[in-house]
Design an enzyme around this catalytic site. Sequence first.
Site, mmCIF file in Angstrom:
data_model
loop_
_atom_site.group_PDB
_atom_site.id
_atom_site.type_symbol
_atom_site.label_atom_id
_atom_site.label_comp_id
_atom_site.label_asym_id
_atom_site.label_seq_id
_atom_site.Cartn_x
_atom_site.Cartn_y
_atom_site.Cartn_z
ATOM 1 N N GLU A 44 10.276 42.329 39.760
ATOM 2 C CA GLU A 44 9.679 42.308 41.111
ATOM 3 C C GLU A 44 8.440 43.171 41.328
ATOM 4 O O GLU A 44 8.312 43.870 42.324
ATOM 5 C CB GLU A 44 10.753 42.713 42.144
ATOM 6 C CG GLU A 44 12.014 41.866 42.071
ATOM 7 C CD GLU A 44 13.090 42.279 43.068
ATOM 8 O OE1 GLU A 44 12.914 43.287 43.771
ATOM 9 O OE2 GLU A 44 14.104 41.569 43.151
ATOM 10 N N GLU A 94 19.437 34.607 38.788
ATOM 11 C CA GLU A 94 20.256 35.179 39.867
ATOM 12 C C GLU A 94 20.610 34.112 40.911
ATOM 13 O O GLU A 94 20.534 34.330 42.105
ATOM 14 C CB GLU A 94 19.537 36.359 40.542
ATOM 15 C CG GLU A 94 19.069 37.426 39.579
ATOM 16 C CD GLU A 94 18.454 38.633 40.256
ATOM 17 O OE1 GLU A 94 18.606 38.762 41.487
ATOM 18 O OE2 GLU A 94 17.817 39.460 39.586
HETATM 19 O O1 LIG Z 1 15.866 38.225 47.312
HETATM 20 C C1 LIG Z 1 15.253 39.412 47.504
HETATM 21 C C2 LIG Z 1 14.513 39.678 48.654
HETATM 22 C C3 LIG Z 1 13.930 40.901 48.806
HETATM 23 C C4 LIG Z 1 14.068 41.865 47.843
HETATM 24 C C5 LIG Z 1 14.818 41.601 46.699
HETATM 25 C C6 LIG Z 1 15.396 40.378 46.526
HETATM 26 C C7 LIG Z 1 16.237 40.051 45.333
HETATM 27 N N1 LIG Z 1 16.504 41.167 44.457
HETATM 28 C C8 LIG Z 1 17.611 40.913 43.527
HETATM 29 C C9 LIG Z 1 18.846 40.794 44.319
HETATM 30 C C10 LIG Z 1 19.918 41.546 44.143
HETATM 31 C C11 LIG Z 1 19.904 42.652 43.159
HETATM 32 O O2 LIG Z 1 21.223 42.972 42.735
HETATM 33 C C12 LIG Z 1 19.062 42.251 41.965
HETATM 34 O O3 LIG Z 1 19.044 43.291 41.009
HETATM 35 C C13 LIG Z 1 17.640 41.978 42.413
HETATM 36 O O4 LIG Z 1 16.890 41.510 41.292
#
Ligand SMILES: Oc1ccccc1CN[C@@H]1C=C[C@@H](O)[C@H](O)[C@H]1O
Length: 337
Positions: free
Chosen positions: A134, A241
């Site tokens: 990210e 994910e």
């Molecule tokens: O969909 C999003 C919107 C904003 C910020 C981060 C995300 C997703 N971010 C994910 C989600 C859950 C965590 O456990 C993961 O490590 C991460 O990669």
Amino acid sequence: PSSVKGLKDYYRDYFPIGVAVSPVALKTDEGQLVLREFNSLTAENAMKMGPIHPRKDQYFWAHADSIAAFARQHKLKLRGHTLCWHNQTPGWLFTDANGQPVSKEELLQRLKDHITTVVNRYKDVIYAWDVVNEVISDKKNEYLRDSRWLQICGEDFIEAAFRYAHEADPKALLFYNDYNEIDPVKRAKIIRLVQSLQQKGVPIHGIGLQAHWAVNEPSFTQLDSTLNEFSATGLQLQITELDISVYRKEHDARRRQSSDADTSFSAEKEALQIQRYKEVFQLFRKYRRQITGITFWNISDRYSWLDNFPVRDRKDHPLLFDTRLQRKSAYEAVVNF
Ligand SMILES: Oc1ccccc1CN[C@@H]1C=C[C@@H](O)[C@H](O)[C@H]1O
């Protein structure tokens, strides 16, 4: 071993089917479901920088070791998540002994020590890492997220993370991982980043599409275009994910309240979710030559990170198994092809 066919069996000729887990869940009936349905794991939290490296000179291995042991014992693939991220970082990482921001050199050394130590511990069982998570900005006119990584190091930390991981385990497949990957503007920035790394000869092997989707997106054509564009980089792709929220995705400002007030898992929401799962797996199969893994984020509707994000304390039902671990109708839509 279960005689009942699971997701991994239906997709054996396509790609591994994985799931994000906690060490606690593996010890319960959810652990039995994991063995029946999946052949790959990701630690949901245990291998993130904060949980695994809480103090500069102290690692916490127990939870990550427990998941790695389960993968070894049951011969499951294991994805590492994640070596460099702006969230769930430990308090000490960006500050020196006097509480001042660390220098670029010191932060890169800390990143190298972290990556070298963690990658070496699991190199026998982890075949792929989400090296960087990210770093692309969600702001329309901003390329990289304005994190402390970027403020202190500039963008050098990104290729450094990949080079450190490759030095520690030359065999591991190294991924760049991100969300909102179906958005054309963000998609273009992700492609700009991975192509700049490829041009510099940085060891990168794949793009991770987090695939945190919902009843209202992605459309069939939006996902088709996304997979087509990412495939053109020549990198392998993984869905890292996957979940499909029963609440409409909101893309306006950081609204922690949702316009979708109906918090029941209505028949209408379930019908939309089934159609969405049907369509995305049609496209996953279409791109089977570029996609080398599909991982669901969390095991069943018993617990999802979406129960508290983006809206706190709002039960979601994003996965293929219900709160009693029974296969939902969406499961049939995924395996009947
Ligand atoms: O969909 C999003 C919107 C904003 C910020 C981060 C995300 C997703 N971010 C994910 C989600 C859950 C965590 O456990 C993961 O490590 C991460 O990669």
